[in-house]
Write a protein that holds these residues in place. Sequence first.
Motif, PDB file in Angstrom:
ATOM      1  N   GLY A  36      -5.330   4.044  -0.856  1.00  0.00           N
ATOM      2  CA  GLY A  36      -5.288   4.625  -2.169  1.00  0.00           C
ATOM      3  C   GLY A  36      -4.323   4.166  -2.904  1.00  0.00           C
ATOM      4  O   GLY A  36      -3.693   4.817  -4.091  1.00  0.00           O
ATOM      5  N   ASN A  37      -3.684   3.104  -3.045  1.00  0.00           N
ATOM      6  CA  ASN A  37      -2.433   2.478  -3.541  1.00  0.00           C
ATOM      7  C   ASN A  37      -3.068   1.845  -4.875  1.00  0.00           C
ATOM      8  O   ASN A  37      -4.226   0.965  -4.694  1.00  0.00           O
ATOM      9  N   LEU A  38      -2.446   1.663  -6.094  1.00  0.00           N
ATOM     10  CA  LEU A  38      -2.651   0.743  -7.135  1.00  0.00           C
ATOM     11  C   LEU A  38      -1.291   0.336  -7.578  1.00  0.00           C
ATOM     12  O   LEU A  38      -0.595   0.810  -7.822  1.00  0.00           O
ATOM     13  N   ILE A  39      -1.550  -1.145  -7.781  1.00  0.00           N
ATOM     14  CA  ILE A  39      -0.203  -1.906  -7.766  1.00  0.00           C
ATOM     15  C   ILE A  39      -0.466  -2.825  -8.844  1.00  0.00           C
ATOM     16  O   ILE A  39      -1.491  -3.489  -9.146  1.00  0.00           O
ATOM     17  N   LEU A  40       0.626  -2.596  -9.836  1.00  0.00           N
ATOM     18  CA  LEU A  40       0.920  -3.765 -10.958  1.00  0.00           C
ATOM     19  C   LEU A  40       1.615  -5.059 -10.457  1.00  0.00           C
ATOM     20  O   LEU A  40       2.519  -4.815 -10.025  1.00  0.00           O
ATOM     21  N   THR A  41       0.977  -6.154 -10.653  1.00  0.00           N
ATOM     22  CA  THR A  41       1.813  -7.235 -10.089  1.00  0.00           C
ATOM     23  C   THR A  41       1.665  -8.536 -11.298  1.00  0.00           C
ATOM     24  O   THR A  41       0.894  -8.369 -12.002  1.00  0.00           O
ATOM     25  N   ASN A  42       2.498  -9.289 -10.777  1.00  0.00           N
ATOM     26  CA  ASN A  42       2.514 -10.622 -11.624  1.00  0.00           C
ATOM     27  C   ASN A  42       1.947 -11.494 -11.130  1.00  0.00           C
ATOM     28  O   ASN A  42       1.309 -11.512  -9.801  1.00  0.00           O
ATOM     29  N   LYS A  43       1.899 -12.789 -11.695  1.00  0.00           N
ATOM     30  CA  LYS A  43       1.192 -13.884 -11.073  1.00  0.00           C
ATOM     31  C   LYS A  43       1.625 -14.688  -9.882  1.00  0.00           C
ATOM     32  O   LYS A  43       1.044 -15.251  -9.224  1.00  0.00           O
ATOM     33  N   THR A  44       2.955 -14.140  -9.647  1.00  0.00           N
ATOM     34  CA  THR A  44       3.663 -14.588  -8.453  1.00  0.00           C
ATOM     35  C   THR A  44       3.596 -13.506  -7.150  1.00  0.00           C
ATOM     36  O   THR A  44       3.892 -13.936  -6.273  1.00  0.00           O
ATOM     37  N   GLY A  45       3.084 -12.465  -7.372  1.00  0.00           N
ATOM     38  CA  GLY A  45       2.488 -11.439  -6.514  1.00  0.00           C
ATOM     39  C   GLY A  45       3.611 -10.536  -6.418  1.00  0.00           C
ATOM     40  O   GLY A  45       3.499  -9.679  -5.421  1.00  0.00           O
ATOM     41  N   VAL A  46       4.732 -10.542  -7.087  1.00  0.00           N
ATOM     42  CA  VAL A  46       5.600  -9.449  -7.123  1.00  0.00           C
ATOM     43  C   VAL A  46       5.248  -7.929  -7.704  1.00  0.00           C
ATOM     44  O   VAL A  46       4.504  -7.868  -8.952  1.00  0.00           O
ATOM     45  N   THR A  47       5.353  -7.096  -7.036  1.00  0.00           N
ATOM     46  CA  THR A  47       5.019  -5.624  -7.424  1.00  0.00           C
ATOM     47  C   THR A  47       6.079  -5.261  -8.767  1.00  0.00           C
ATOM     48  O   THR A  47       7.126  -5.209  -8.625  1.00  0.00           O
ATOM     49  N   LEU A  48       5.287  -4.805  -9.616  1.00  0.00           N
ATOM     50  CA  LEU A  48       5.891  -4.158 -10.896  1.00  0.00           C
ATOM     51  C   LEU A  48       5.935  -2.909 -10.989  1.00  0.00           C
ATOM     52  O   LEU A  48       6.803  -2.076 -11.525  1.00  0.00           O
ATOM     53  N   ASP A  49       4.918  -2.358 -10.502  1.00  0.00           N
ATOM     54  CA  ASP A  49       4.698  -0.531 -10.595  1.00  0.00           C
ATOM     55  C   ASP A  49       3.806  -0.283  -9.521  1.00  0.00           C
ATOM     56  O   ASP A  49       3.022  -1.243  -8.886  1.00  0.00           O
ATOM     57  N   ARG A  50       3.663   0.698  -9.226  1.00  0.00           N
ATOM     58  CA  ARG A  50       2.673   1.614  -8.422  1.00  0.00           C
ATOM     59  C   ARG A  50       2.279   2.602  -8.698  1.00  0.00           C
ATOM     60  O   ARG A  50       2.966   3.842  -9.207  1.00  0.00           O
ATOM     61  N   VAL A  51       0.846   3.147  -8.399  1.00  0.00           N
ATOM     62  CA  VAL A  51       0.267   4.656  -8.505  1.00  0.00           C
ATOM     63  C   VAL A  51      -0.153   4.657  -7.028  1.00  0.00           C
ATOM     64  O   VAL A  51      -1.042   4.020  -6.680  1.00  0.00           O
ATOM     65  N   THR A  52      -0.042   5.999  -6.734  1.00  0.00           N
ATOM     66  CA  THR A  52      -0.667   6.595  -5.600  1.00  0.00           C
ATOM     67  C   THR A  52      -1.739   7.556  -5.792  1.00  0.00           C
ATOM     68  O   THR A  52      -1.767   8.032  -6.948  1.00  0.00           O
ATOM     69  N   GLY A  53      -2.595   7.923  -4.724  1.00  0.00           N
ATOM     70  CA  GLY A  53      -3.563   9.062  -4.950  1.00  0.00           C
ATOM     71  C   GLY A  53      -4.880   8.587  -5.418  1.00  0.00           C
ATOM     72  O   GLY A  53      -5.707   9.355  -6.070  1.00  0.00           O
ATOM     73  N   LEU A  54      -5.543   7.259  -5.332  1.00  0.00           N
ATOM     74  CA  LEU A  54      -6.552   6.868  -5.797  1.00  0.00           C
ATOM     75  C   LEU A  54      -7.186   7.123  -4.127  1.00  0.00           C
ATOM     76  O   LEU A  54      -6.949   6.945  -3.360  1.00  0.00           O
TER      77      LEU A  54
END
Length: 286
Positions: A36-54
């Motif tokens: 249930g994770n939602l991850i905001l990432t850039n083109k290099t795969g680095v996590t910029l933000d995260r939302v849970t509960g999906l």
Amino acid sequence: MDKYALQKSVTVSGTSQCLHIAHVSTDRVWISGNKGNLILTNKTGVTLDRVTGLPEYGGGVHTVNSDSDVIYIDSHGNIIKLSTDHKVKTTVIPYTYPWTPWSVYSSPSTGDLLVGMYNTGTVTGQVHRYTNTGEHMQTIQHDNTGQGMYSDPQYITENRNEDVIVSDFGRHAVVVTDSRGRHRFTYTGPTPGSRLNPHGICTDALSHILVCDYYTYTVQIIDQDGLFLTQIETEQHGIYKPWSLSYDWDTQLHWVGSAIYNKVNIYRLINEGDDLTGELHSYMIV
């Protein structure tokens, strides 16, 4: 015949699966993964933000609107909008029994929200259209003979002619209607009798429809009228089980995510012929 060339592979941190992809910009995408994770990432795969509960069922559970807000289905069946600064959550469409939202898509042409719904009691599906503020506008369910068109609308998108395109896992088909809800065609594979196990879906600047097929482990490409054109053999590039798709309108690149790895491959269509950039300045699909 059109061909697709691998441009880059990206390993996404913070997840072990890439089940749905939605572009914010050329450099940033939201990817839903396992647990249930939602991850905001850039083109290099680095996590910029995260939302849970999906939800964890791996459908098209999020989208990005023209204001770059991410809109997603939470684990309770509500459709939530997260503001661009990621600080404010607003319930746009509350859950209404017995219809559970399975997929959501923000139309770049109208701003409407298209929602694929599933009824566990009747094992049937519907597509609902809402305004961007959550006002119900339309229900799409039956073809011109009165038969239900949907069973399990896991992914939903829109083509440039405003056709509504559903990847229906239960029907083993891609179901396409026009914007008024009239059935146009159902695609079940490249040849008569072939089997389709559809998941992620998107369209591109040529109005091609791309769909991940979990039966052949390929991405199949059809034209806007349902004619099979070609396919991307992702296995040779390390995507053994393609599951998710997105198209970047600025770069004309196709993103393909894996169901079993935290990996996304980025492809470019070669031998396109025509210059597409002149038509892209006012239209974006995520």
